[in-house]
Design an enzyme around this catalytic site. Structure first.
Site, PDB file in Angstrom:
ATOM      1  N   TYR A 297      25.499 -27.179   1.680  1.00 50.16           N
ATOM      2  CA  TYR A 297      24.047 -27.171   1.769  1.00 50.16           C
ATOM      3  C   TYR A 297      23.580 -28.203   2.798  1.00 50.16           C
ATOM      4  O   TYR A 297      24.055 -29.337   2.810  1.00 50.16           O
ATOM      5  CB  TYR A 297      23.462 -27.514   0.388  1.00 50.16           C
ATOM      6  CG  TYR A 297      21.976 -27.249   0.271  1.00 50.16           C
ATOM      7  CD1 TYR A 297      21.503 -26.007  -0.153  1.00 50.16           C
ATOM      8  CD2 TYR A 297      21.041 -28.235   0.604  1.00 50.16           C
ATOM      9  CE1 TYR A 297      20.143 -25.760  -0.250  1.00 50.16           C
ATOM     10  CE2 TYR A 297      19.682 -27.990   0.501  1.00 50.16           C
ATOM     11  CZ  TYR A 297      19.241 -26.755   0.075  1.00 50.16           C
ATOM     12  OH  TYR A 297      17.894 -26.504  -0.020  1.00 50.16           O
ATOM     13  N   PHE A 362      13.131 -25.565   4.949  1.00 48.39           N
ATOM     14  CA  PHE A 362      14.281 -25.585   5.860  1.00 48.39           C
ATOM     15  C   PHE A 362      15.516 -25.735   4.994  1.00 48.39           C
ATOM     16  O   PHE A 362      15.619 -26.696   4.225  1.00 48.39           O
ATOM     17  CB  PHE A 362      14.253 -26.755   6.846  1.00 48.39           C
ATOM     18  CG  PHE A 362      15.569 -26.904   7.603  1.00 48.39           C
ATOM     19  CD1 PHE A 362      15.738 -26.326   8.844  1.00 48.39           C
ATOM     20  CD2 PHE A 362      16.653 -27.577   7.038  1.00 48.39           C
ATOM     21  CE1 PHE A 362      16.963 -26.419   9.520  1.00 48.39           C
ATOM     22  CE2 PHE A 362      17.880 -27.663   7.701  1.00 48.39           C
ATOM     23  CZ  PHE A 362      18.029 -27.086   8.945  1.00 48.39           C
ATOM     24  N   GLU A 363      16.441 -24.799   5.122  1.00 52.61           N
ATOM     25  CA  GLU A 363      17.736 -25.023   4.489  1.00 52.61           C
ATOM     26  C   GLU A 363      18.771 -24.141   5.171  1.00 52.61           C
ATOM     27  O   GLU A 363      18.454 -23.056   5.645  1.00 52.61           O
ATOM     28  CB  GLU A 363      17.712 -24.791   2.964  1.00 52.61           C
ATOM     29  CG  GLU A 363      17.329 -23.407   2.531  1.00 52.61           C
ATOM     30  CD  GLU A 363      17.156 -23.253   1.000  1.00 52.61           C
ATOM     31  OE1 GLU A 363      17.379 -24.205   0.241  1.00 52.61           O
ATOM     32  OE2 GLU A 363      16.787 -22.137   0.596  1.00 52.61           O
ATOM     33  N   ILE A 364      19.973 -24.673   5.244  1.00 50.85           N
ATOM     34  CA  ILE A 364      21.111 -23.889   5.700  1.00 50.85           C
ATOM     35  C   ILE A 364      22.148 -24.027   4.607  1.00 50.85           C
ATOM     36  O   ILE A 364      22.476 -25.151   4.211  1.00 50.85           O
ATOM     37  CB  ILE A 364      21.690 -24.438   7.021  1.00 50.85           C
ATOM     38  CG1 ILE A 364      20.603 -24.456   8.091  1.00 50.85           C
ATOM     39  CG2 ILE A 364      22.864 -23.598   7.484  1.00 50.85           C
ATOM     40  CD1 ILE A 364      21.111 -24.843   9.461  1.00 50.85           C
TER      41      ILE A 364
END
Ligand SMILES: Nc1nc2c(ncn2[C@@H]2O[C@H](COP(=O)(O)OP(=O)(O)OP(=O)(O)O)[C@@H](O)[C@H]2O)c(=O)[nH]1
Ligand SMILES: *[C@@H]1O[C@H](CO)[C@@H](O)[C@H](O)[C@H]1NC(C)=O
Ligand SMILES: [Mg+2]
Length: 470
Positions: A297, A362-364
């Protein structure tokens, strides 16, 4: 003559009054525009808390405690896990540290100074980790990671999502051409699809409609209990609490999107939120970074949530862990989730959870993590408890508690090099000249008055991995 002067005076008085009224209107408009009702609710709470002396603890003691006491438990035994789970519903920190007299203002100022200091250093790229850039081996074709952008979005948000995509393309994806998946609970309009396709001629782009039964409120939800819950949230001033679609959205981003048929073929996703800003060039492949360094994450901003919205998330989770102790990771960020120093009333009202979370707009992240039994059976447990509707569990605290308990904390990464803004919060790094568009001063978190909502410094102190250097 006298009458004339009198008139003049009255005129100028009128003008002053008109000017003041205009100014007040203007300020009100700006404030209303930039303020989410949630923050004012939280701020309202702080007003009472600010009075008088409170007992607090210094942050260096905090980091010392955690690195010595818990990081050493590298044993993966069930016994070690049970020991951690046993702590999760016991009162945190206050009993475990010696108190230091400090006002809340002093404490917050110290924290914020710590946060700002993190940004005084020139930020380049993550060091000591594998970085891949397109053009590293020009003689070989570049192999993309197994990854996609994803945006759950409404037709009405076309302009705002175009703005975000334009920035993602110019700072990153015009070199890589990663694909995009757009999801919606309604059919995308022809105009939406045409405009997006024109904007992304070099990427694979797919548009998906979400099945009704995956989006809508499930049948196990007790409507009377829901109504009561929503009313309580509204009374507490929690944002969007009476908006059913918002509850659906939070639930879908928590446990639904990675099951959508268009998402099955991918492992990593990067969430695309309408109306945000990406300020700085991103020169390495973020998806490959996740993969090559085993990250689960990635985030940019961490902040507190409205405690009323997640009142029972923590107790429900602890209950799950007591039934399934094997799922907790011994090197998880559980201590960070239980931090109770900066906003102790959040911790109390959320019954043992600080409410600090990675801001998910925002996240990857790695969807295979969500698809594995730990996260997915926990999600089933959450669905049964119904807090997406009885309360307003957000996908951000859900993702954060999930990765914070089931992942190794060293596999969670703060992308401090990414300049980002979603109103009203920033991640504003100090980068080399020419790498960023005009952006607020390095270390700016928010416009005035919201500093106490920042909990990134606690992440850095209590959980950040050793190899997380820039
Ligand atoms: N298709 C669809 N998308 C939605 C719906 N509600 C929210 N979204 C999307 O879900 C994401 C988050 O919604 P937002 O309304 O921005 O929620 P938020 O970021 O908590 O709130 P803001 O501070 O107002 O931005 C955005 O990408 C929205 O486009 C919905 O009812 N249908
Ligand atoms: C990408 O990841 C998904 C999910 O793990 C998997 O099903 C798929 O086979 C992968 N694709 C490739 C090309 O490796
Ligand atoms: Mg938003």
């Amino acid at each position: 003559m006298f009458q004339f002067l009198h008139l003049l005076r009255r005129r100028s008085q009128q003008r002053v009054i008109v000017a003041i009224v205009t100014l007040i209107l203007f300020i009100t408009l700006i404030t209303v525009h930039y303020r989410n009702p949630e923050y004012s609710e939280i701020l309202g709470d702080h007003v009472t808390y600010y009075h008088g002396k409170v007992k607090e603890y210094t942050s260096d003691k905090l980091s010392g405690l955690y690195s010595s006491a818990f990081d050493s438990s590298s044993s993966n035994s069930l016994e070690a896990k049970l020991e951690i789970i046993d702590m999760l519903d016991k009162p945190a920190l206050k009993q475990e540290l010696s108190p230091v007299e400090q006002t809340r203002e002093e404490f917050i100022a110290e924290r914020h100074q710590g946060y700002s200091n993190l940004f005084t250093k020139m930020i380049t790229e993550p060091k000591g980790l594998q970085l891949t850039k397109i053009g590293d081996s020009p003689d070989q074709p570049y192999e993309l990671a197994n990854a996609t952008f994803v945006s759950l979005v409404r037709n009405s948000e076309l302009r705002a999502v175009i703005s975000t995509i334009t920035q993602i393309e110019s700072t990153f994806n015009n070199k890589y051409h990663y694909p995009y998946v757009f999801l919606n609970d309604e059919t995308f309009s022809d105009q939406f699809k045409e405009k997006i396709l024109k904007l992304l001629p070099n990427s694979k782009v797919e548009f998906g409609v979400i099945n009704r039964e995956d989006w809508n409120k499930p049948s196990n939800i007790d409507l009377a209990k829901e109504e009561e819950g929503v009313k309580a949230l509204e009374d507490a001033g929690v944002g969007y609490s009476a908006m059913l679609s918002y509850h659906n959205m939070c639930r879908y981003y928590s446990g639904g999107f990675y099951k959508h048929e268009l998402m099955q073929k991918y492992r990593y996703y990067w969430r695309v939120e309408p109306g945000v800003k990406y300020f700085c060039d991103i020169e390495y492949d973020l998806f490959k970074f996740m993969h090559d360094n085993n990250k689960v994450y990635g985030f940019v901003i961490a902040l507190y949530d409205s405690p009323e919205s997640v009142k029972s998330l923590w107790p429900t989770t602890v209950e799950f862990l007591k039934q399934n102790p094997e799922y907790i990771h011994v090197n998880s960020a559980h201590a960070w989730l239980r931090e109770n120093l900066q906003n102790p009333s959040n911790y109390e009202r959320a019954h043992g959870y600080s409410t600090c979370h990675f801001w998910s707009n925002f996240e990857i992240a790695d969807m295979d993590f969500y698809r594995q039994p730990a996260y997915s059976s926990w999600m089933e447990h959450l669905e049964k408890a119904g807090g997406f509707y009885y309360e307003r569990w957000g996908d951000a605290p859900v993702h954060s508690v999930g990765v914070g308990l089931f992942a190794d904390k060293k596999d969670i990464h703060w992308f401090r090099d990414i300049g980002y803004f979603h109103p009203p919060y920033y991640n504003a790094p100090l980068r080399e000249k020419g790498k960023c568009l005009k952006m607020p001063a390095p270390g700016t978190f928010a416009g005035g008055g919201l500093k106490d909502q920042d909990c990134l410094y606690n992440w850095v102190n209590m959980a950040m991995g050793e190899d997380d250097h820039y």
